[in-house]
Write an enzyme that holds these catalytic residues in place. Structure first.
Site, PDB file in Angstrom:
ATOM      1  N   ARG A 154      49.972  54.967  45.759  1.00  0.00           N
ATOM      2  CA  ARG A 154      50.363  53.976  44.728  1.00  0.00           C
ATOM      3  C   ARG A 154      50.172  52.527  45.197  1.00  0.00           C
ATOM      4  NH1 ARG A 154      54.741  57.701  43.955  1.00  0.00           N
ATOM      5  NH2 ARG A 154      54.189  59.059  42.240  1.00  0.00           N
ATOM      6  N   LYS A 195      39.203  42.478  40.498  1.00  0.00           N
ATOM      7  CA  LYS A 195      38.697  43.550  39.630  1.00  0.00           C
ATOM      8  C   LYS A 195      38.133  44.638  40.532  1.00  0.00           C
ATOM      9  CE  LYS A 195      37.416  41.342  35.299  1.00  0.00           C
ATOM     10  NZ  LYS A 195      36.285  40.981  34.419  1.00  0.00           N
ATOM     11  N   GLU A 200      24.754  35.326  39.851  1.00  0.00           N
ATOM     12  CA  GLU A 200      26.175  35.034  39.602  1.00  0.00           C
ATOM     13  C   GLU A 200      26.486  33.563  39.920  1.00  0.00           C
ATOM     14  OE1 GLU A 200      27.915  37.312  38.077  1.00  0.00           O
ATOM     15  OE2 GLU A 200      27.317  39.307  38.772  1.00  0.00           O
ATOM     16  N   LYS A 247      35.586  30.333  40.389  1.00  0.00           N
ATOM     17  CA  LYS A 247      36.140  31.629  40.003  1.00  0.00           C
ATOM     18  C   LYS A 247      37.648  31.650  40.241  1.00  0.00           C
ATOM     19  CE  LYS A 247      35.885  36.542  40.001  1.00  0.00           C
ATOM     20  NZ  LYS A 247      35.151  37.762  40.177  1.00  0.00           N
ATOM     21  N   GLU A 278      42.326  38.899  32.454  1.00  0.00           N
ATOM     22  CA  GLU A 278      41.331  38.731  31.395  1.00  0.00           C
ATOM     23  C   GLU A 278      41.933  38.873  29.998  1.00  0.00           C
ATOM     24  OE1 GLU A 278      37.394  40.038  32.469  1.00  0.00           O
ATOM     25  OE2 GLU A 278      36.913  40.364  30.373  1.00  0.00           O
ATOM     26  N   ARG A 291      39.110  34.483  31.275  1.00  0.00           N
ATOM     27  CA  ARG A 291      38.338  35.138  32.343  1.00  0.00           C
ATOM     28  C   ARG A 291      37.077  35.813  31.818  1.00  0.00           C
ATOM     29  NH1 ARG A 291      40.397  38.616  37.608  1.00  0.00           N
ATOM     30  NH2 ARG A 291      38.302  39.186  38.282  1.00  0.00           N
ATOM     31  N   ASN A 317      31.890  36.850  32.401  1.00  0.00           N
ATOM     32  CA  ASN A 317      30.953  37.909  32.005  1.00  0.00           C
ATOM     33  C   ASN A 317      29.744  37.351  31.282  1.00  0.00           C
ATOM     34  OD1 ASN A 317      32.261  40.249  32.967  1.00  0.00           O
ATOM     35  ND2 ASN A 317      33.818  39.931  31.403  1.00  0.00           N
ATOM     36  N   HIS A 344      26.595  39.328  30.950  1.00  0.00           N
ATOM     37  CA  HIS A 344      26.909  40.704  31.310  1.00  0.00           C
ATOM     38  C   HIS A 344      26.827  41.672  30.131  1.00  0.00           C
ATOM     39  CE1 HIS A 344      28.125  38.753  34.958  1.00  0.00           C
ATOM     40  NE2 HIS A 344      28.609  39.850  35.504  1.00  0.00           N
ATOM     41  N   HIS A 402      24.890  44.646  31.292  1.00  0.00           N
ATOM     42  CA  HIS A 402      25.446  46.000  31.420  1.00  0.00           C
ATOM     43  C   HIS A 402      24.645  46.992  30.587  1.00  0.00           C
ATOM     44  CE1 HIS A 402      29.725  44.680  32.842  1.00  0.00           C
ATOM     45  NE2 HIS A 402      28.812  44.576  33.779  1.00  0.00           N
ATOM     46  N   HIS A 427      22.431  45.006  39.727  1.00  0.00           N
ATOM     47  CA  HIS A 427      23.391  44.388  38.813  1.00  0.00           C
ATOM     48  C   HIS A 427      23.034  42.910  38.572  1.00  0.00           C
ATOM     49  CE1 HIS A 427      27.218  43.367  36.952  1.00  0.00           C
ATOM     50  NE2 HIS A 427      27.354  42.401  37.834  1.00  0.00           N
TER      51      HIS A 427
HETATM   52  P1  NAD Z   1      25.637  46.480  46.496  1.00  0.00           P
HETATM   53  O1  NAD Z   1      27.026  46.590  46.916  1.00  0.00           O
HETATM   54  O2  NAD Z   1      24.953  47.685  46.003  1.00  0.00           O
HETATM   55  O3  NAD Z   1      24.804  45.846  47.702  1.00  0.00           O
HETATM   56  C1  NAD Z   1      23.449  45.637  47.540  1.00  0.00           C
HETATM   57  C2  NAD Z   1      22.626  46.313  48.660  1.00  0.00           C
HETATM   58  O4  NAD Z   1      22.693  45.498  49.827  1.00  0.00           O
HETATM   59  C3  NAD Z   1      23.110  47.672  49.059  1.00  0.00           C
HETATM   60  O5  NAD Z   1      22.021  48.463  49.389  1.00  0.00           O
HETATM   61  C4  NAD Z   1      23.932  47.371  50.308  1.00  0.00           C
HETATM   62  O6  NAD Z   1      24.071  48.465  51.147  1.00  0.00           O
HETATM   63  C5  NAD Z   1      23.109  46.292  50.929  1.00  0.00           C
HETATM   64  N1  NAD Z   1      23.796  45.359  51.816  1.00  0.00           N
HETATM   65  C6  NAD Z   1      25.045  44.908  51.730  1.00  0.00           C
HETATM   66  N2  NAD Z   1      25.248  43.938  52.640  1.00  0.00           N
HETATM   67  C7  NAD Z   1      24.098  43.823  53.336  1.00  0.00           C
HETATM   68  C8  NAD Z   1      23.679  42.977  54.386  1.00  0.00           C
HETATM   69  N3  NAD Z   1      24.470  42.019  54.876  1.00  0.00           N
HETATM   70  N4  NAD Z   1      22.434  43.122  54.874  1.00  0.00           N
HETATM   71  C9  NAD Z   1      21.595  44.067  54.345  1.00  0.00           C
HETATM   72  N5  NAD Z   1      21.922  44.856  53.330  1.00  0.00           N
HETATM   73  C10 NAD Z   1      23.166  44.726  52.822  1.00  0.00           C
HETATM   74  O7  NAD Z   1      25.466  45.389  45.332  1.00  0.00           O
HETATM   75  P2  NAD Z   1      26.086  43.952  45.086  1.00  0.00           P
HETATM   76  O8  NAD Z   1      25.036  43.181  44.404  1.00  0.00           O
HETATM   77  O9  NAD Z   1      26.713  43.395  46.298  1.00  0.00           O
HETATM   78  O10 NAD Z   1      27.257  44.260  44.051  1.00  0.00           O
HETATM   79  C11 NAD Z   1      27.004  44.805  42.775  1.00  0.00           C
HETATM   80  C12 NAD Z   1      28.225  45.538  42.317  1.00  0.00           C
HETATM   81  O11 NAD Z   1      29.300  44.628  42.225  1.00  0.00           O
HETATM   82  C13 NAD Z   1      28.068  46.146  40.950  1.00  0.00           C
HETATM   83  O12 NAD Z   1      28.609  47.443  40.953  1.00  0.00           O
HETATM   84  C14 NAD Z   1      28.890  45.267  40.034  1.00  0.00           C
HETATM   85  O13 NAD Z   1      29.404  45.936  38.944  1.00  0.00           O
HETATM   86  C15 NAD Z   1      29.964  44.807  40.975  1.00  0.00           C
HETATM   87  N6  NAD Z   1      30.595  43.538  40.614  1.00  0.00           N
HETATM   88  C16 NAD Z   1      31.933  43.497  40.601  1.00  0.00           C
HETATM   89  C17 NAD Z   1      32.569  42.320  40.302  1.00  0.00           C
HETATM   90  C18 NAD Z   1      34.060  42.248  40.365  1.00  0.00           C
HETATM   91  O14 NAD Z   1      34.624  41.245  39.939  1.00  0.00           O
HETATM   92  N7  NAD Z   1      34.711  43.219  40.906  1.00  0.00           N
HETATM   93  C19 NAD Z   1      31.825  41.178  39.997  1.00  0.00           C
HETATM   94  C20 NAD Z   1      30.440  41.251  40.021  1.00  0.00           C
HETATM   95  C21 NAD Z   1      29.825  42.449  40.331  1.00  0.00           C
HETATM   96  N1  GLY Z   2      32.899  39.225  37.555  1.00  0.00           N
HETATM   97  C1  GLY Z   2      33.730  38.955  36.444  1.00  0.00           C
HETATM   98  C2  GLY Z   2      35.166  38.808  36.788  1.00  0.00           C
HETATM   99  O1  GLY Z   2      35.561  38.911  37.916  1.00  0.00           O
HETATM  100  O2  GLY Z   2      35.956  38.587  35.912  1.00  0.00           O
END
Ligand code: NAD
Ligand code: GLY
Length: 580
Positions: free
Chosen positions: A336, A358, A400, A442, A452, A456, A460, A463, A467, A480
Site C-alpha cells: 500500500r 504520474k 517535451e 512543470k 489534473e 495540468r 498533454n 498528446h 497517444h 512516445h
Molecule cells: P524509455 O523509458 O523507453 O527510454 C528510451 C530508451 O532509452 C530505452 O531503450 C531505454 O532503455 C534507453 N535508455 C534510457 N536511458 C538511457 C541512457 N542514459 N543511455 C542509453 N539508453 C538509455 O522512454 P522515455 O522516452 O524515457 O519515456 C517514455 C515513457 O514515459 C512513455 O511510456 C510515456 O508514456 C512516459 N511518460 C510519462 C510521463 C509522466 O508524467 N509520468 C510523462 C511523459 C512520458
Molecule cells: N506529462 C504530463 C503530466 O505529467 O501531466
C-alpha cells in the site's frame, strides 16, 4: 557538520529571498548578516525610495558601491546585495574576490507574488511591474551568472530547504577545502567529486551561444506541502554518494532498471548506494514501451516479495520514462505504498516523466490507462547519462521540452529555437538549462493542480494526437516523444484553423519539431480509426474529445474542436504511410 569561515554574498533580483535566506544562513553558520540596502539606509538615515527620489539612481548606486567595498572587506559576514549591484564591474570584482557568491534565482511569477504589496522597491513602482521585472531580469541575469559560484533556485519559499541546499553546495566547492571549511567533531568526508562550475558568462537567453563549461548542480523544489520534494540536476550525480545518502533515506533499497540501462549505469550506482550504507536489491526488466505492462509490474512484485522487502524499502527507478512509470506504480501499490525515488536517465524522463507523480502502465486498449498519482521523495537527474542516449531518444526528449515553450512560456520557446543546434549537439550547459526550465515550468503546474483537475491537462499538449499514433501503430513503433512531436504539429495546425495562432506561429512549431529531428507528418491510420483512438483519452468527458491548443504561442486553451476542423487537420497531416 561543517562550518564555513569565508564571506558569503547573495545576489539576485529583488524579492528573490536574499534577506530571508541570508538571515537564516547567517544564523546557521554563526555569522553576521548584513543587508546592503539596510546599511545604506542606516548610513544616510533616509529610506531607499527617498534616496531614489531625491538623488536619483546613479547616486544610490555610488552609495551601494561604497557599502559593498567596505563590507566585503570584513571577515565572516553574509551580505545580501541589492538586485542591481552586479551591474557595476567594481562591485562584481569585490564580490568575486572576497568571498563566495550565491545567486538566488526566482521566477518572475514568484517575485511578483512576493513584492506585490511592497512599496519599498522604487524600480517596481510602474504600471506594469511584470514587464519591468522581465526587463531587469534580461539585463541582469548574465551578470548574476558571471559572479556566481553557486546558483540556487528559490521556487516558493521554504527557507530551511534553501539553506540546506546552500550548505551542501558550499561543502562541494573545491577551493574551500580544507582551509575554508573548519570541520567539527563528526566529520562526514563524503564525495567532493561533483564540484560545480559557474555557467560561462557568454550564456545567453536569446542568442545562439557556445557553452564551454559544464553546468553546475541545480536544485529545484516541487512544492506540494508535506509531499514536497527536491529535483537535483547536474553532472555525475549518480555516483555522488553524499547526495545519495542525503536524498535516499532508509537502509533497504530496490533499484528497478532495464537490460539497456543496467550495463551502463547499474554497477556504479549500486556501488554508490552500498558505499552510502544501503542494502541493494537489483531488478532488471526487459526494455521497451511494449513492456510497460502488467507482466513487468508483477515481475517487480515477485522480486520484492521473494526478497522479503518490507514497507520501508525504497524503490528506485533507474532509467527512462517507462521504468519510472512502472516503478512508481509498483511503489504506490507495494504494501500500500513504499518510498520512491526517480533517477531519470533519458532527456524525456529528466524534463517530464520523473516529475509530478504520474505513474502507471499501458493497456492494450489505451496508453497509460492504469495507474496512480504517487510522488517521489526526490528526483536526481544526472546530465552525464544523456551522453549515451541514442540520437532518436534525445529528439524524443526535446519534444517535451518544446511542449513547455509552446503552451506555457513563449520566451523559452524562442530560447529553444535559438539553441536547438546546441541541444542537438548535447551541449552540457544548454541541456542543463533546458532541463531546469522544463522542470521549473512543470513543477509550477503540478503545484497548482497535482491531480489534473484542470490546468495540468495542458502538459498533454500534442498528446491527444500522439497517444492515438502510439496505440494505433502498436506501442514501441514510434517513440512516445516522436508521437508527441508530431502530435504538437497537428495541435498547432488545429489551433491555427480555429484562429488561435497565426500561420507564422504554426510554421514555427513545425520548423522547431523538424529541427529537433522529430517527424512532422503522422501515419495514415484512416480517419475513422483516428477518431476512435482519440476517443480513448483520460481528458475526455462525456465522449467529447478534449484538445490542448495554443492560444497564442506560449499560451493554452483546453477545448473541444468542431468536427470539420479536426478532420481537416487529420486529412492534411496524417496522410503519410510511414511507420518509422
Ligand atoms: P524509455 O523509458 O523507453 O527510454 C528510451 C530508451 O532509452 C530505452 O531503450 C531505454 O532503455 C534507453 N535508455 C534510457 N536511458 C538511457 C541512457 N542514459 N543511455 C542509453 N539508453 C538509455 O522512454 P522515455 O522516452 O524515457 O519515456 C517514455 C515513457 O514515459 C512513455 O511510456 C510515456 O508514456 C512516459 N511518460 C510519462 C510521463 C509522466 O508524467 N509520468 C510523462 C511523459 C512520458
Ligand atoms: N506529462 C504530463 C503530466 O505529467 O501531466
Amino acid at each position: 557538520m561543517v562550518r564555513y569561515t569565508g564571506n558569503i554574498f547573495l545576489v539576485g533580483l529583488m524579492g528573490a529571498g536574499k534577506t530571508t535566506v541570508g538571515r537564516a544562513l547567517a544564523k546557521k553558520l554563526n555569522k553576521l548578516f548584513i543587508d546592503s540596502d539596510h546599511e545604506i539606509e542606516a548610513r544616510t538615515g533616509v529610506s531607499i525610495p527617498l534616496i531614489f527620489e531625491i538623488e536619483g539612481e546613479e547616486s544610490f548606486r555610488q552609495r551601494e558601491t561604497e557599502v559593498i567595498r567596505d563590507l566585503s572587506g570584513r571577515r565572516g559576514i553574509v551580505l545580501a546585495t541589492g538586485g542591481g549591484a552586479v551591474m557595476r564591474p567594481e562591485n562584481r570584482e569585490y564580490l568575486k574576490s572576497r568571498g563566495t557568491v550565491i545567486y538566488l534565482r526566482a521566477s518572475i511569477h514568484n517575485i511578483l507574488q512576493r513584492t506585490s504589496r511592497d512599496k519599498n522597491r522604487p524600480l517596481l513602482q510602474t504600471a506594469d511591474p511584470r514587464r519591468r521585472l522581465e526587463e531587469l531580469s534580461r539585463q541582469r541575469e548574465p551578470y548574476y551568472r558571471d559572479v556566481a559560484d553557486i546558483i540556487i533556485d528559490t521556487g516558493r519559499p521554504n527557507v530551511q530547504f534553501l539553506v540546506h541546499s546552500i550548505l551542501s553546495q558550499l561543502e562541494l566547492l573545491p577551493n574551500q577545502l580544507p582551509d575554508e571549511l573548519e570541520q567539527e567533531s563528526q566529520v562526514d568526508t563524503f564525495s567532493q567529486a561533483s564540484a560545480s562550475a559557474p555557467i560561462p558568462s557568454n550564456f545567453s537567453m536569446n542568442q545562439p551561444s557556445t557553452f564551454p563549461a559544464p553546468a553546475p548542480t541545480i536544485t529545484l523544489q516541487v512544492e506540494l506541502g508535506e509531499r514536497s520534494y527536491p529535483i537535483e540536476i547536474g553532472p555525475s550525480l549518480l555516483t555522488d554518494r553524499e547526495r545519495i545518502a542525503r536524498l535516499i533515506t532508509g537502509k533497504h533499497v530496490a533499484v528497478v532498471t532495464n537490460t539497456t540501462v543496467a550495463p551502463l549505469y547499474l554497477q556504479g550506482f549500486s556501488q554508490a548506494l552500498k558505499d552510502a550504507g544501503k542494502n541493494v536489491l537489483e531488478i532488471v526488466l526487459p526494455d521497451g514501451e511494449e513492456e510497460k505492462n502488467w507482466a513487468s509490474l508483477m515481475q517487480i512484485f515477485d522480486r520484492l516479495l521473494s526478497a522479503k522487502c518490507d514497507r520501508k524499502t525504497t524503490l528506485i527507478a533507474l532509467g527512462g520514462g517507462v521504468i519510472g512509470d512502472l516503478t512508481g506504480f509498483a511503489a504506490s501499490a507495494y504494501m500500500r505504498g513504499v518510498p520512491f525515488v526517480q533517477i531519470p536517465t533519458t532527456l524525456l524522463a529528466q524534463v517530464d516523466s520523473s516529475v509530478g507523480g504520474k505513474t502507471g502502465i499501458n493497456h492494450p486498449l489505451g496508453k497509460n490507462m492504469i495507474g496512480a498519482f504517487y510522488q517521489p521523495q526526490a528526483v536526481i537527474a544526472d546530465t552525464m547519462t544523456l551522453h549515451t542516449l541514442p540520437e532518436r531518444e534525445l529528439s524524443a526528449g526535446l519534444a517535451e521540452v518544446i511542449k513547455y515553450g509552446a503552451v506555457i512560456d513563449a520566451a523559452f520557446f524562442k530560447w529553444i529555437e535559438d539553441n536547438i543546434d546546441a541541444l542537438m549537439a548535447r551541449d552540457n550547459v544548454a541541456l542543463a538549462y533546458a532541463i531546469r526550465r522544463s522542470c521549473e515550468l512543470k513543477a509550477d503546474v503540478v503545484r497548482q493542480d497535482e491531480r489534473e483537475g484542470g490546468l495540468r491537462a495542458i502538459l498533454n499538449f500534442g498528446h491527444t494526437f500522439g497517444h492515438a499514433i502510439e496505440s494505433g501503430l502498436g506501442y514501441g513503433k514510434w517513440l512516445h516523444g516522436e508521437a508527441v512531436g508530431c502530435g504538437m504539429v497537428m495541435a498547432a495546425d488545429l489551433s491555427h484553423r480555429l484562429g488561435h495562432i497565426s500561420a507564422i506561429d504554426k510554421e514555427r512549431v513545425c520548423a522547431l519539431v523538424r529541427a529537433a529531428g522529430l517527424p512532422t507528418e503522422a501515419p495514415n491510420l484512416g480517419t475513422q480509426r483516428w477518431l476512435e483512438l482519440m476517443q480513448i483519452d483520460k481528458k475526455n468527458e462525456d465522449g467529447q474529445i478534449k484538445f490542448i491548443l495554443m492560444k497564442p504561442l506560449g499560451g493554452h486553451l483546453i477545448t473541444t474542436a468542431p468536427q470539420d476542423a479536426l478532420l481537416a487537420t487529420i486529412q492534411q497531416l496524417a496522410s503519410g504511410d510511414m511507420p518509422r
